[in-house]
Design a protein around this motif. Structure first.
Motif, mmCIF file in Angstrom:
data_model
loop_
_atom_site.group_PDB
_atom_site.id
_atom_site.type_symbol
_atom_site.label_atom_id
_atom_site.label_comp_id
_atom_site.label_asym_id
_atom_site.label_seq_id
_atom_site.Cartn_x
_atom_site.Cartn_y
_atom_site.Cartn_z
ATOM 1 N N GLU A 127 -27.857 8.060 -5.408
ATOM 2 C CA GLU A 127 -28.300 7.793 -6.957
ATOM 3 C C GLU A 127 -29.972 7.635 -6.747
ATOM 4 O O GLU A 127 -30.478 7.690 -5.817
ATOM 5 N N SER A 156 -32.667 -3.723 -6.786
ATOM 6 C CA SER A 156 -31.869 -2.817 -6.170
ATOM 7 C C SER A 156 -32.719 -1.310 -6.381
ATOM 8 O O SER A 156 -32.939 -0.996 -7.473
ATOM 9 N N GLN A 191 -32.897 5.306 -8.386
ATOM 10 C CA GLN A 191 -33.102 4.390 -9.090
ATOM 11 C C GLN A 191 -34.533 4.230 -9.681
ATOM 12 O O GLN A 191 -35.246 4.500 -8.659
ATOM 13 N N THR A 239 -28.963 8.948 -12.053
ATOM 14 C CA THR A 239 -30.255 8.407 -12.488
ATOM 15 C C THR A 239 -30.205 7.199 -13.183
ATOM 16 O O THR A 239 -29.567 7.342 -14.287
ATOM 17 N N THR A 240 -30.420 5.998 -12.723
ATOM 18 C CA THR A 240 -30.597 4.887 -13.300
ATOM 19 C C THR A 240 -31.972 4.262 -13.615
ATOM 20 O O THR A 240 -32.616 4.298 -12.498
ATOM 21 N N TYR A 241 -32.275 3.919 -14.881
ATOM 22 C CA TYR A 241 -33.610 3.178 -14.937
ATOM 23 C C TYR A 241 -33.638 2.167 -15.853
ATOM 24 O O TYR A 241 -32.631 1.786 -16.832
ATOM 25 N N GLY A 274 -39.690 3.545 -7.837
ATOM 26 C CA GLY A 274 -38.074 3.827 -7.652
ATOM 27 C C GLY A 274 -37.661 4.177 -6.113
ATOM 28 O O GLY A 274 -38.636 4.105 -5.273
#
Length: 280
Positions: free
Chosen positions: A38, A32, A40, A3-5, A52
């Protein structure tokens, strides 16, 4: 899975007048959203909206509570709207399993729920685009298709803006706390959306553009009506629209976009229009 934030802070319109292209893109553009296996997301200070994307390919992806939420689970104090813009997939919410095809949507209410995304076929993975807003009550989860939508046919081919506005996750279809989402499909030969332009100071908005060929682009217009700015965007990118900003676009090809709103009210018609001749 991963998980990218990132966090996006609010900008005053007086400051935005002085932003160059890179600053505009850094503060408002979400470039992106779909990365293999993933999740995002962008946590925005505009009405605490989360924008997201989740692209499960070889594994199931969990909707995790990122640090800015200060929550035990993502939906502890939040509602979520999900649209599938890829191959067939499933969203598991606790013990409930929802099958989502292309352009189908799901409302997830606030509650102690384990939310997971999966694809039916790794060769044609699902792409789950989602918006999330804070919620004061818990409403049932529900799948919504275009057949369930309140559809407004607007514009004309002569004005290059013939389109169907599919109001899907809105209070005319199902109960929500503050999140309202829908999908606008432009007819072949039409490129303009949301014109005449408007603002709604009671709500912020996020736009997600898709079904745009890879060699084409969309020009998103933002800013105060007399201080407009523009962002060149590409397929499967999103943009944050503050409550003081117009949100309109024209592209080099017809396209589809998903709009999501959060804020003071649920009145879709609460819009402050600006005459086209007065835009600057």
């Amino acid at each position: 899975m991963k998980t990218t934030y990132e966090i996006r802070y609010s900008s005053h319109p007086d400051d935005v007048c002085h932003y160059d292209t890179q600053q505009l893109r850094r503060h408002f553009l979400v470039e992106s959203l779909f990365v293999k296996d993933e999740v995002q997301m962008v946590y925005s200070m505009y009405d605490r909206m989360v924008v997201g994307g989740a692209m499960p390919v070889e594994e199931e992806l969990k909707l995790e509570a990122v640090d800015p939420l200060k929550a035990n689970w993502f939906t502890e104090r939040r509602e979520v709207g999900v649209f599938n813009v890829g191959g067939a997939g499933t969203v598991c919410v606790g013990d409930e399993v929802f099958d989502l095809g292309f352009k189908e949507a799901l409302y997830i209410g606030r509650g102690e729920r384990d939310v997971r995304f999966a694809s039916r076929d790794a060769a044609s993975p699902a792409k789950f685009y989602f918006n999330s807003a804070t919620a004061h009550a818990a409403y049932p989860c529900r799948k919504v298709t275009k057949q369930d939508a309140v559809v407004a046919h607007m514009g004309s081919l002569e004005m290059s803006n013939e389109r169907n506005i599919n109001k899907m996750l809105v209070n005319q279809v199902l109960p929500t706390c503050q999140l309202q989402m829908g999908m606008t499909e432009l007819a072949t030969g039409s490129v303009w959306n949301t014109m005449p332009a408007h603002t709604h100071s009671r709500r912020m908005e996020a736009y997600f553009y898709f079904e745009l060929p890879g060699d084409q682009a969309v020009c998103h217009f933002m800013g105060e009506p007399q201080q407009t700015r523009h962002l060149w965007m590409h397929n499967e990118q999103a943009v944050l629209s503050p409550e003081w900003s117009i949100h309109s676009a024209a592209a080099t090809h017809n396209y589809t976009f998903i709009w999501g709103m959060a804020g003071e009210n649920l009145d879709y018609g609460d819009q402050d229009f600006t005459d086209i001749k007065n835009l600057k």
